[in-house]
Design an enzyme around this catalytic site. Sequence first.
Site, PDB file in Angstrom:
ATOM      1  N   GLY A  41       0.797  -1.222   0.000  1.00 28.95           N
ATOM      2  CA  GLY A  41       0.000   0.000   0.000  1.00 28.95           C
ATOM      3  C   GLY A  41       0.825   1.263   0.000  1.00 28.95           C
ATOM      4  O   GLY A  41       0.297   2.361   0.132  1.00 28.95           O
ATOM      5  N   HIS A  42       2.129   1.157  -0.160  1.00 30.66           N
ATOM      6  CA  HIS A  42       2.985   2.353  -0.036  1.00 30.66           C
ATOM      7  C   HIS A  42       4.039   2.393  -1.120  1.00 30.66           C
ATOM      8  O   HIS A  42       5.193   2.094  -0.861  1.00 30.66           O
ATOM      9  CB  HIS A  42       3.646   2.345   1.339  1.00 30.66           C
ATOM     10  CG  HIS A  42       4.012   3.687   1.825  1.00 30.66           C
ATOM     11  ND1 HIS A  42       5.233   4.246   1.615  1.00 30.66           N
ATOM     12  CD2 HIS A  42       3.311   4.593   2.532  1.00 30.66           C
ATOM     13  CE1 HIS A  42       5.288   5.431   2.182  1.00 30.66           C
ATOM     14  NE2 HIS A  42       4.126   5.656   2.752  1.00 30.66           N
ATOM     15  N   PHE A  43       3.865   2.680  -2.225  1.00 34.06           N
ATOM     16  CA  PHE A  43       2.685   3.044  -3.000  1.00 34.06           C
ATOM     17  C   PHE A  43       2.617   2.099  -4.177  1.00 34.06           C
ATOM     18  O   PHE A  43       3.648   1.881  -4.806  1.00 34.06           O
ATOM     19  CB  PHE A  43       2.800   4.483  -3.515  1.00 34.06           C
ATOM     20  CG  PHE A  43       2.826   5.501  -2.415  1.00 34.06           C
ATOM     21  CD1 PHE A  43       1.646   5.961  -1.865  1.00 34.06           C
ATOM     22  CD2 PHE A  43       4.020   5.999  -1.908  1.00 34.06           C
ATOM     23  CE1 PHE A  43       1.647   6.914  -0.863  1.00 34.06           C
ATOM     24  CE2 PHE A  43       4.032   6.938  -0.903  1.00 34.06           C
ATOM     25  CZ  PHE A  43       2.844   7.402  -0.379  1.00 34.06           C
TER      26      PHE A  43
END
Length: 161
Positions: A41-43
């Site tokens: 999720g990053h990124f």
Amino acid sequence: MTAAGWGPVDGTVKVVDPGVPGERPARCLAVVDASEKVFAGHFPGFAIFPGVCVVEYVQRGALATLPEREPGGRWVLAAVESSRFLSPVYPGDELTSEYVWSRKDGALRCRASAATGRGVAAQIRLRFENRKTQTGRAGETGEMGRDTEARSGRDRGTDAG
């Protein structure tokens, strides 16, 4: 020697040189594996290792290179006194860290720098306090009591000693 724990990162920190306080800094190495769970999720499409994860690796290295250990005590992270992020850390980077230790007001302070092959990624100052493991009231241990510390999150992954 390696240091692992639980938290936002999956990898381990290897002590390359334990250092000698006042003479040479301690040094550690961690490989930021592309399989780290935070990259999902990053990124997506442009993975960057979050600063909090860099701090976690530095904190693990600091615990592994503590210059003092006292019987009947345990050093815990009391504060991240400052953090400055200077360049990104990407999947596959080797994160090397150096630690310069000092003692003030009963606490151990650590000035750390973390770098990749591209240069310094972060400068971080940490403060550790020694929490005695004496027995307190029923169900409690140490200065604050383990139950209190666990609820406050102050001892997550920070025990050493």
